[in-house]
Design an enzyme around this catalytic site. Structure first.
Site, PDB file in Angstrom:
ATOM      1  N   ASN A   9       0.778  -1.225  -0.127  1.00 30.78           N
ATOM      2  CA  ASN A   9      -0.018  -0.078   0.007  1.00 30.78           C
ATOM      3  C   ASN A   9       0.931   1.199   0.045  1.00 30.78           C
ATOM      4  O   ASN A   9       1.510   1.521   1.022  1.00 30.78           O
ATOM      5  CB  ASN A   9      -0.845   0.063   1.223  1.00 30.78           C
ATOM      6  CG  ASN A   9      -1.722   1.102   1.366  1.00 30.78           C
ATOM      7  OD1 ASN A   9      -1.783   2.139   0.279  1.00 30.78           O
ATOM      8  ND2 ASN A   9      -2.256   1.174   2.669  1.00 30.78           N
ATOM      9  N   LYS A  11       0.154   4.252  -0.299  1.00 32.67           N
ATOM     10  CA  LYS A  11      -0.608   5.256   0.473  1.00 32.67           C
ATOM     11  C   LYS A  11      -0.306   6.642  -0.604  1.00 32.67           C
ATOM     12  O   LYS A  11      -0.259   6.421  -1.806  1.00 32.67           O
ATOM     13  CB  LYS A  11       0.041   5.816   1.672  1.00 32.67           C
ATOM     14  CG  LYS A  11      -0.092   4.411   2.768  1.00 32.67           C
ATOM     15  CD  LYS A  11      -0.038   4.388   4.196  1.00 32.67           C
ATOM     16  CE  LYS A  11      -0.236   3.380   4.693  1.00 32.67           C
ATOM     17  NZ  LYS A  11      -0.045   3.286   6.221  1.00 32.67           N
ATOM     18  N   HIS A  94      -9.456   1.182   5.191  1.00 36.14           N
ATOM     19  CA  HIS A  94      -8.203   1.285   5.673  1.00 36.14           C
ATOM     20  C   HIS A  94      -8.410   2.531   7.050  1.00 36.14           C
ATOM     21  O   HIS A  94      -9.103   3.247   6.892  1.00 36.14           O
ATOM     22  CB  HIS A  94      -7.197   1.945   4.891  1.00 36.14           C
ATOM     23  CG  HIS A  94      -5.990   1.937   5.389  1.00 36.14           C
ATOM     24  ND1 HIS A  94      -5.278   2.589   6.114  1.00 36.14           N
ATOM     25  CD2 HIS A  94      -4.746   1.010   5.079  1.00 36.14           C
ATOM     26  CE1 HIS A  94      -4.085   2.407   6.776  1.00 36.14           C
ATOM     27  NE2 HIS A  94      -3.871   1.404   5.974  1.00 36.14           N
ATOM     28  N   GLU A  96      -6.698   4.744   7.978  1.00 28.81           N
ATOM     29  CA  GLU A  96      -6.732   6.204   7.770  1.00 28.81           C
ATOM     30  C   GLU A  96      -7.833   6.758   6.774  1.00 28.81           C
ATOM     31  O   GLU A  96      -8.268   7.853   7.175  1.00 28.81           O
ATOM     32  CB  GLU A  96      -5.302   6.204   6.660  1.00 28.81           C
ATOM     33  CG  GLU A  96      -4.132   6.223   7.396  1.00 28.81           C
ATOM     34  CD  GLU A  96      -3.105   5.514   6.779  1.00 28.81           C
ATOM     35  OE1 GLU A  96      -2.729   5.196   5.574  1.00 28.81           O
ATOM     36  OE2 GLU A  96      -2.014   4.952   7.425  1.00 28.81           O
ATOM     37  N   GLU A 177      -5.011  -4.789  10.596  1.00 31.73           N
ATOM     38  CA  GLU A 177      -4.130  -3.829  10.943  1.00 31.73           C
ATOM     39  C   GLU A 177      -4.512  -2.988  12.347  1.00 31.73           C
ATOM     40  O   GLU A 177      -4.999  -2.245  12.185  1.00 31.73           O
ATOM     41  CB  GLU A 177      -4.219  -2.814   9.628  1.00 31.73           C
ATOM     42  CG  GLU A 177      -3.886  -3.455   8.289  1.00 31.73           C
ATOM     43  CD  GLU A 177      -3.355  -2.519   7.279  1.00 31.73           C
ATOM     44  OE1 GLU A 177      -2.313  -2.784   6.852  1.00 31.73           O
ATOM     45  OE2 GLU A 177      -3.598  -1.540   7.043  1.00 31.73           O
ATOM     46  N   GLY A 183       2.673   2.541  10.992  1.00 29.30           N
ATOM     47  CA  GLY A 183       3.689   3.573  10.605  1.00 29.30           C
ATOM     48  C   GLY A 183       4.449   3.971  11.944  1.00 29.30           C
ATOM     49  O   GLY A 183       5.075   4.952  12.097  1.00 29.30           O
ATOM     50  N   SER A 223       3.440  -1.912  10.218  1.00 31.56           N
ATOM     51  CA  SER A 223       4.842  -2.054  10.302  1.00 31.56           C
ATOM     52  C   SER A 223       5.760  -3.324  10.231  1.00 31.56           C
ATOM     53  O   SER A 223       6.738  -3.765  10.638  1.00 31.56           O
ATOM     54  CB  SER A 223       5.485  -1.606  11.945  1.00 31.56           C
ATOM     55  OG  SER A 223       4.991  -0.324  12.183  1.00 31.56           O
TER      56      SER A 223
HETATM   57  P1  13P Z   1       3.067   0.634   7.683  1.00 28.39           P
HETATM   58  O1  13P Z   1       3.676  -0.844   7.075  1.00 28.39           O
HETATM   59  O2  13P Z   1       3.820   1.637   6.874  1.00 28.39           O
HETATM   60  O3  13P Z   1       3.093   0.408   9.000  1.00 28.39           O
HETATM   61  O4  13P Z   1       1.530   0.687   7.125  1.00 28.39           O
HETATM   62  C1  13P Z   1       0.838  -0.293   7.237  1.00 28.39           C
HETATM   63  C2  13P Z   1      -0.433  -0.315   6.420  1.00 28.39           C
HETATM   64  O5  13P Z   1      -1.335   0.743   6.823  1.00 28.39           O
HETATM   65  C3  13P Z   1      -0.560  -0.812   5.197  1.00 28.39           C
HETATM   66  O6  13P Z   1      -2.121  -0.723   4.770  1.00 28.39           O
END
Ligand code: 13P
Length: 272
Positions: A9, A11, A94, A96, A177, A183, A223
């Site tokens: 992803n 983002k 997601h 976010e 997640e 992150g 992560s």
């Molecule tokens: P990170 O791997 O940067 O922690 O993000 C995970 C994520 O949100 C994947 O959709």
């Protein structure tokens, strides 16, 4: 037997030029790896050029979001019709989207149904926040997210199409997640992730039945790196990973897919 899946992803990162460059850097390394479904989820604007670059390769594309209506006065939104034919997967729900853009479980449910009805495979994200985790509410939160998002997505849907519904288990991926792991560099442990994924599978069995639940892939995200993927991939319950930051580094993403292929491949051989 569930086929492992590793999705990147990206983002809100990469211009079109940068996305093309990143694909070129990882294309050969990813393409030669078998036994894992490999998915890249770039920003919308890069889906068209990347779909051309990836033609004839084993790498699949996913979108990071979509709206549930087919068309109309929804400025700035992207519909399932625009995505179908361009990509195979779509990340939905997601954290976010939930926390920065106010998406509710009910909206996510509409999106899941719209995706399935248009031949797109949702990667449905669920996960608890830190305070929910600390208050011992992980299972309650996850159960609500899973059951509301998948409410009405039964063996008799999507769109009443039994043919499609029978392939439900191929068409849906769930990503666990935990929000506190995204992150932050603080990944869950393999044990924590496996336990919650086992819980999600029980919730799916409650919605449909044990056999269907056993076939649906559930991956971990938060992560994930080349240094910790083995901890997740070595759990039978965890079918792969949804990778954020580490998927923006070609070598590291290839290493994550390579280790997943090796570990899951070894498991398959040893169980024969
Ligand atoms: P990170 O791997 O940067 O922690 O993000 C995970 C994520 O949100 C994947 O959709």
């Amino acid at each position: 037997m569930r086929i492992p899946l590793v999705a990147g992803n990206w983002k809100m990162n990469t211009s079109v030029d940068e996305a093309e460059k990143l694909v070129l850097e990882m294309l050969d390394g990813l393409d030669r790896l078998d036994g894992v479904e490999k998915v890249l989820c770039p920003p919308f604007v890069s889906l068209v050029p990347l779909s051309m670059m990836l033609q004839g390769s084993s790498i699949k594309l996913g979108a990071q979001n979509m709206y549930f209506e087919a068309k109309g006065a929804y400025t700035g939104e992207i519909s399932p019709l625009m995505l179908s034919g361009l990509c195979e997967f779509v990340i939905l729900g997601h954290s976010e989207r939930r926390w920065c853009f106010g998406e509710t479980d009910e909206m996510i449910s509409k999106k899941v149904k719209a995706a399935l009805a248009n031949g797109l495979k949702p990667i449905l994200c669920v996960g608890e926040r830190l305070e929910e985790n600390e208050a011992g509410k992980t299972e309650e939160v996850i159960n609500r997210q899973v059951t509301v998002a998948l409410d009405g997505v039964g063996l008799n849907v999507p769109g009443g199409d039994i043919e499609k519904a029978e392939r439900m288990s191929d068409n849906l991926v769930i990503a666990y997640e935990p929000v506190w792991a995204i992150g932050t560099g603080k990944a869950a442990t393999g044990e924590q992730a496996a336990a919650t994924i086992e819980f999600i599978r029980k919730a799916l069995a409650g919605l449909w039945n044990r056999d269907t639940a056993e076939e649906i892939r559930i991956v971990y995200g938060g992560s994930v790196t080349g240094a910790n993927i083995a901890e997740f991939a070595s759990h039978r319950e965890i079918d792969g990973a949804l990778v954020g930051g580490a998927s923006l580094k070609a070598d590291e993403f290839v290493a994550i897919v390579e280790q997943t292929a090796r570990i899951k491949g070894r498991d398959r051989t040893s169980r024969r």
